[in-house]
Design a protein around this motif. Structure first.
Motif, PDB file in Angstrom:
ATOM      1  N   SER A  15       1.134  -1.293   0.111  1.00  0.00           N
ATOM      2  CA  SER A  15      -0.170   0.227  -0.017  1.00  0.00           C
ATOM      3  C   SER A  15       1.110   1.398  -0.026  1.00  0.00           C
ATOM      4  CB  SER A  15      -0.640  -0.313   0.699  1.00  0.00           C
ATOM      5  OG  SER A  15      -1.825   1.159   1.123  1.00  0.00           O
ATOM      6  N   GLU A  16       0.407   2.236  -1.100  1.00  0.00           N
ATOM      7  CA  GLU A  16       1.071   3.499  -1.165  1.00  0.00           C
ATOM      8  C   GLU A  16       1.579   3.961   0.724  1.00  0.00           C
ATOM      9  OE1 GLU A  16       1.793   7.114  -3.665  1.00  0.00           O
ATOM     10  OE2 GLU A  16       0.916   5.661  -4.375  1.00  0.00           O
ATOM     11  N   SER A  17       0.299   4.783   0.907  1.00  0.00           N
ATOM     12  CA  SER A  17       0.593   5.133   2.751  1.00  0.00           C
ATOM     13  C   SER A  17       0.892   4.378   3.701  1.00  0.00           C
ATOM     14  CB  SER A  17      -1.431   5.302   2.747  1.00  0.00           C
ATOM     15  OG  SER A  17      -1.817   4.001   2.786  1.00  0.00           O
ATOM     16  N   LEU A  18       0.940   2.831   3.457  1.00  0.00           N
ATOM     17  CA  LEU A  18       1.386   2.093   4.119  1.00  0.00           C
ATOM     18  C   LEU A  18       3.024   2.350   3.763  1.00  0.00           C
ATOM     19  CD1 LEU A  18      -0.504  -0.817   5.562  1.00  0.00           C
ATOM     20  CD2 LEU A  18       0.514   1.209   6.512  1.00  0.00           C
ATOM     21  N   ARG A  19       3.837   2.395   2.932  1.00  0.00           N
ATOM     22  CA  ARG A  19       5.269   1.804   2.341  1.00  0.00           C
ATOM     23  C   ARG A  19       5.085   3.728   3.030  1.00  0.00           C
ATOM     24  NH1 ARG A  19       4.326   0.181  -2.284  1.00  0.00           N
ATOM     25  NH2 ARG A  19       4.070   2.040  -3.600  1.00  0.00           N
ATOM     26  N   GLY A  20       4.200   4.678   3.137  1.00  0.00           N
ATOM     27  CA  GLY A  20       4.807   5.681   2.772  1.00  0.00           C
ATOM     28  C   GLY A  20       5.655   6.079   4.634  1.00  0.00           C
ATOM     29  N   ILE A  21       4.664   5.277   5.286  1.00  0.00           N
ATOM     30  CA  ILE A  21       5.530   5.078   6.972  1.00  0.00           C
ATOM     31  C   ILE A  21       6.556   4.369   7.392  1.00  0.00           C
ATOM     32  CG2 ILE A  21       4.414   4.335   8.876  1.00  0.00           C
ATOM     33  CD1 ILE A  21       1.483   5.460   8.528  1.00  0.00           C
ATOM     34  N   LEU A  22       6.332   3.371   6.405  1.00  0.00           N
ATOM     35  CA  LEU A  22       7.488   2.365   7.097  1.00  0.00           C
ATOM     36  C   LEU A  22       8.790   3.171   5.890  1.00  0.00           C
ATOM     37  CD1 LEU A  22       6.229  -1.099   6.382  1.00  0.00           C
ATOM     38  CD2 LEU A  22       7.024   0.183   8.665  1.00  0.00           C
ATOM     39  N   VAL A  23       8.945   3.579   4.242  1.00  0.00           N
ATOM     40  CA  VAL A  23      10.188   4.307   4.478  1.00  0.00           C
ATOM     41  C   VAL A  23      10.308   5.702   4.401  1.00  0.00           C
ATOM     42  CG1 VAL A  23      11.059   4.561   1.700  1.00  0.00           C
ATOM     43  CG2 VAL A  23      10.058   2.218   2.881  1.00  0.00           C
ATOM     44  N   ASP A  24       9.675   6.923   4.270  1.00  0.00           N
ATOM     45  CA  ASP A  24       9.484   8.096   3.859  1.00  0.00           C
ATOM     46  C   ASP A  24       9.952   8.476   4.803  1.00  0.00           C
ATOM     47  OD1 ASP A  24       9.259   8.343   0.623  1.00  0.00           O
ATOM     48  OD2 ASP A  24       6.900   8.565   1.609  1.00  0.00           O
ATOM     49  N   LEU A  25       9.449   8.694   6.196  1.00  0.00           N
ATOM     50  CA  LEU A  25       9.310   9.305   7.006  1.00  0.00           C
ATOM     51  C   LEU A  25      10.782   9.025   7.971  1.00  0.00           C
ATOM     52  CD1 LEU A  25       5.757   9.178   9.474  1.00  0.00           C
ATOM     53  CD2 LEU A  25       7.381  11.258   8.363  1.00  0.00           C
ATOM     54  N   PRO A  26      11.136   7.631   8.288  1.00  0.00           N
ATOM     55  CA  PRO A  26      13.092   6.660   8.551  1.00  0.00           C
ATOM     56  C   PRO A  26      13.742   7.087   7.619  1.00  0.00           C
ATOM     57  CG  PRO A  26      11.357   4.860   8.639  1.00  0.00           C
ATOM     58  CD  PRO A  26      10.145   6.000   7.818  1.00  0.00           C
ATOM     59  N   MET A  27      13.633   7.715   6.594  1.00  0.00           N
ATOM     60  CA  MET A  27      14.218   8.064   5.062  1.00  0.00           C
ATOM     61  C   MET A  27      14.930   9.775   5.376  1.00  0.00           C
ATOM     62  SD  MET A  27      16.258   7.074   2.501  1.00  0.00           S
ATOM     63  CE  MET A  27      17.080   7.633   2.014  1.00  0.00           C
ATOM     64  N   ARG A  28      13.804   9.918   5.334  1.00  0.00           N
ATOM     65  CA  ARG A  28      13.727  11.698   5.691  1.00  0.00           C
ATOM     66  C   ARG A  28      14.680  11.695   7.371  1.00  0.00           C
ATOM     67  NH1 ARG A  28       8.920  13.885   6.734  1.00  0.00           N
ATOM     68  NH2 ARG A  28       9.021  13.403   9.229  1.00  0.00           N
ATOM     69  N   ASP A  29      14.839  10.530   8.817  1.00  0.00           N
ATOM     70  CA  ASP A  29      15.081  11.088   9.562  1.00  0.00           C
ATOM     71  C   ASP A  29      17.172  10.468   9.128  1.00  0.00           C
ATOM     72  OD1 ASP A  29      13.323  11.933  11.169  1.00  0.00           O
ATOM     73  OD2 ASP A  29      13.208  10.104  11.962  1.00  0.00           O
ATOM     74  N   ILE A  30      17.169   9.498   8.350  1.00  0.00           N
ATOM     75  CA  ILE A  30      18.533   8.844   7.576  1.00  0.00           C
ATOM     76  C   ILE A  30      19.413  10.048   7.420  1.00  0.00           C
ATOM     77  CG2 ILE A  30      19.246   6.924   6.707  1.00  0.00           C
ATOM     78  CD1 ILE A  30      17.215   5.149   7.295  1.00  0.00           C
ATOM     79  N   GLU A  31      18.568  10.716   6.551  1.00  0.00           N
ATOM     80  CA  GLU A  31      19.618  11.753   5.184  1.00  0.00           C
ATOM     81  C   GLU A  31      19.659  12.829   6.202  1.00  0.00           C
ATOM     82  OE1 GLU A  31      15.797  12.615   2.244  1.00  0.00           O
ATOM     83  OE2 GLU A  31      16.887  11.499   1.128  1.00  0.00           O
ATOM     84  N   ASP A  32      18.379  13.594   7.935  1.00  0.00           N
ATOM     85  CA  ASP A  32      18.926  13.897   8.548  1.00  0.00           C
ATOM     86  C   ASP A  32      20.886  13.617   9.199  1.00  0.00           C
ATOM     87  OD1 ASP A  32      17.085  15.578   7.861  1.00  0.00           O
ATOM     88  OD2 ASP A  32      16.158  15.450   9.549  1.00  0.00           O
ATOM     89  N   GLY A  33      20.386  12.347   9.354  1.00  0.00           N
ATOM     90  CA  GLY A  33      21.155  11.741  10.536  1.00  0.00           C
ATOM     91  C   GLY A  33      23.149  11.884   9.245  1.00  0.00           C
ATOM     92  N   ILE A  34      22.705  11.604   8.159  1.00  0.00           N
ATOM     93  CA  ILE A  34      24.169  11.495   7.472  1.00  0.00           C
ATOM     94  C   ILE A  34      24.462  12.632   6.904  1.00  0.00           C
ATOM     95  CG2 ILE A  34      24.990  11.489   5.156  1.00  0.00           C
ATOM     96  CD1 ILE A  34      22.694   8.792   4.930  1.00  0.00           C
ATOM     97  N   ALA A  35      23.590  13.936   7.314  1.00  0.00           N
ATOM     98  CA  ALA A  35      24.245  15.183   6.944  1.00  0.00           C
ATOM     99  C   ALA A  35      24.266  15.729   8.644  1.00  0.00           C
ATOM    100  CB  ALA A  35      22.849  16.208   6.131  1.00  0.00           C
ATOM    101  N   ALA A  36      24.410  15.273   9.367  1.00  0.00           N
ATOM    102  CA  ALA A  36      24.590  15.900  10.342  1.00  0.00           C
ATOM    103  C   ALA A  36      26.097  14.584  11.263  1.00  0.00           C
ATOM    104  CB  ALA A  36      23.833  15.599  11.694  1.00  0.00           C
ATOM    105  N   GLY A  37      26.339  13.718  10.034  1.00  0.00           N
ATOM    106  CA  GLY A  37      27.267  12.972  10.110  1.00  0.00           C
ATOM    107  C   GLY A  37      27.267  11.719  11.475  1.00  0.00           C
ATOM    108  N   ARG A  38      26.021  11.353  11.430  1.00  0.00           N
ATOM    109  CA  ARG A  38      25.515  10.573  12.148  1.00  0.00           C
ATOM    110  C   ARG A  38      25.610   8.915  11.529  1.00  0.00           C
ATOM    111  NH1 ARG A  38      26.033   9.230  17.012  1.00  0.00           N
ATOM    112  NH2 ARG A  38      23.952   8.941  17.389  1.00  0.00           N
ATOM    113  N   TYR A  39      25.863   8.956  11.076  1.00  0.00           N
ATOM    114  CA  TYR A  39      26.299   7.706   9.597  1.00  0.00           C
ATOM    115  C   TYR A  39      26.906   7.803   8.911  1.00  0.00           C
ATOM    116  CZ  TYR A  39      21.238   7.083  11.472  1.00  0.00           C
ATOM    117  OH  TYR A  39      20.372   7.325  11.835  1.00  0.00           O
ATOM    118  N   GLY A  40      28.302   6.875   8.920  1.00  0.00           N
ATOM    119  CA  GLY A  40      29.290   6.948   7.274  1.00  0.00           C
ATOM    120  C   GLY A  40      29.292   5.946   6.366  1.00  0.00           C
ATOM    121  N   ILE A  41      27.263   6.369   6.354  1.00  0.00           N
ATOM    122  CA  ILE A  41      26.988   5.545   4.539  1.00  0.00           C
ATOM    123  C   ILE A  41      25.862   6.353   4.073  1.00  0.00           C
ATOM    124  CG2 ILE A  41      27.533   3.349   5.641  1.00  0.00           C
ATOM    125  CD1 ILE A  41      24.563   3.150   6.230  1.00  0.00           C
ATOM    126  N   GLY A  42      25.585   6.275   3.055  1.00  0.00           N
ATOM    127  CA  GLY A  42      24.697   7.262   2.238  1.00  0.00           C
ATOM    128  C   GLY A  42      23.773   6.160   1.020  1.00  0.00           C
TER     129      GLY A  42
END
Length: 99
Positions: free
Chosen positions: A47-74
């Motif tokens: 489901s696109e709406s469920l996929r948004g919860i499982l992918v979009d929200l965490p991806m935004r946090d992961i991108e913020d973490g990459i930008a903040a240097g919290r993750y060494g991967i991208g």
């Protein structure tokens, strides 16, 4: 559905903390509401709406973490890793595994 997770001082929480907290919320939800957990495991990526919860929200946090240097991967591959981790964790809880 949107969640705001803040540190104790009211500031935005660390992106890695938001990802970890989101995972714990979903696993706890599956434990407390097994029918909802089974639904998420079975239909969460179809489901696109469920996929948004499982992918979009965490991806935004992961991108913020990459930008903040919290993750060494991208890259987008990390989103797949997080989604697989969430679905696998939910399945393990639903099967009765305790860790």
């Amino acid at each position: 559905m949107a969640f705001t997770y803040r540190d104790g001082d009211g500031s935005d929480a660390d992106p890695a903390s938001r990802v970890a907290t989101g995972l714990r919320i979903f696993v706890r939800l599956a434990h407390e509401q097994p029918y909802l957990g089974k639904f998420i495991v079975r239909f969460g990526l179809t489901s696109e709406s469920l996929r948004g919860i499982l992918v979009d929200l965490p991806m935004r946090d992961i991108e913020d973490g990459i930008a903040a240097g919290r993750y060494g991967i991208g890259g987008a591959g990390i989103a797949s890793l997080v989604v697989c981790m969430v679905v696998s964790s939910l399945w393990m809880v639903l099967e009765g595994h305790r860790g």
